[in-house]
Design a protein around this motif. Sequence first.
Motif, PDB file in Angstrom:
ATOM      1  N   ILE A 196      -3.637  -9.379   5.833  1.00 33.67           N
ATOM      2  CA  ILE A 196      -2.919 -10.477   5.185  1.00 33.67           C
ATOM      3  C   ILE A 196      -3.644 -11.805   5.378  1.00 33.67           C
ATOM      4  N   LEU A 247      -7.028  -7.691  -3.955  1.00 29.88           N
ATOM      5  CA  LEU A 247      -5.685  -7.741  -3.383  1.00 29.88           C
ATOM      6  C   LEU A 247      -4.794  -6.666  -3.971  1.00 29.88           C
ATOM      7  N   ASP A 248      -3.876  -6.167  -3.149  1.00 31.99           N
ATOM      8  CA  ASP A 248      -2.908  -5.167  -3.602  1.00 31.99           C
ATOM      9  C   ASP A 248      -1.556  -5.781  -3.917  1.00 31.99           C
ATOM     10  N   ALA A 249      -1.273  -6.977  -3.381  1.00 41.63           N
ATOM     11  CA  ALA A 249       0.016  -7.629  -3.606  1.00 41.63           C
ATOM     12  C   ALA A 249      -0.075  -9.071  -3.150  1.00 41.63           C
ATOM     13  N   HIS A 280      -1.190  -3.651   7.514  1.00 42.63           N
ATOM     14  CA  HIS A 280      -1.703  -4.381   6.361  1.00 42.63           C
ATOM     15  C   HIS A 280      -2.687  -5.466   6.780  1.00 42.63           C
ATOM     16  N   VAL A 332      -2.935  -8.165   1.362  1.00 42.23           N
ATOM     17  CA  VAL A 332      -1.910  -9.055   0.814  1.00 42.23           C
ATOM     18  C   VAL A 332      -2.308 -10.508   1.049  1.00 42.23           C
TER      19      VAL A 332
END
Length: 300
Positions: free
Chosen positions: A37, A60-62, A35, A3
């Motif tokens: 980040i 990136l996933d989000a 996660h 993220v």
Amino acid sequence: MKVKAIFNRDGGTFRTTDMPAYSKKVEDVFRAAGHEIEIAIVEASAIRHELETTCRRGDLDAILAGGGDGTISAAAGVAWKAGMPLGVIPAGTMNLVARSLKLPLDIWKVPEVLASGRIIDADIGSADGRAFVHQFSMGLHARMVRYRESYRFASRLGKIRASTRAAIGVIFNPPDFEIEFDADGHRERRHVSAIAVSNNHFGYDTLMYAEDLTSGHLGFYTAPPLSPAGVAKLAFDILRGKFRSSPLITEMSALAVELHFPKVDRKINCVIDGELLPLARRDVVLRVHPGELKLLVGSQ
């Protein structure tokens, strides 16, 4: 997930927040949940560029976006077009999207909810292709925003005071204009003082935000030409959370609304998610895009 969080250092609550301490809090929470980040703290003028650059990354996933409703609206538009899941950190005055998603409005509490959350397929609206996650409006609201922006303010309290002054100004000088519209094939011509098109129907809160962003439709609201007394009555209905049931409001539901302004011969303004913008031409097409915005929400 991997993220990236992008925080608008000039946005609302963040202006008075210890941003290094807050960033560490977010990092600790997300890493504890398993996660990866990254965090970028940027000025308001650089937000869109940072969002667009981030959403073009393939690793990136989000993304998380932190700031006021303007920041969140910009992030939603960029994330929608990139197909990138978006998490919202509400750091503004109204925080309408966060309210719709039933997220905590405390910036120190929301990271834990998002870190253990889930991704949903939500709706987003567009006005001639420009995204809106909350609403498009003209008439009373646009005039009030124009008046408010003519006053100087540097704080949340100052913004509230400016909004109050602007509202009083609009009461004594309400707009009156003609529209033609096509809402899913239903065509009419009306004189109005206000138009609002929302991404899903407004709920019944004074702040007028959608209680559900997954119903797959637009709310289309008009108010007839209003006298100062009529504007005051409508404002009272809004303050009581009675906007949708007000006798001054006509409500429809549609997948698409086409608006035409047959007698406009000068520049007119609209408001998209709180931002005052000139309307480039006498026609605008508004659509809902069901399930196309991926949002990170709480686990429940």
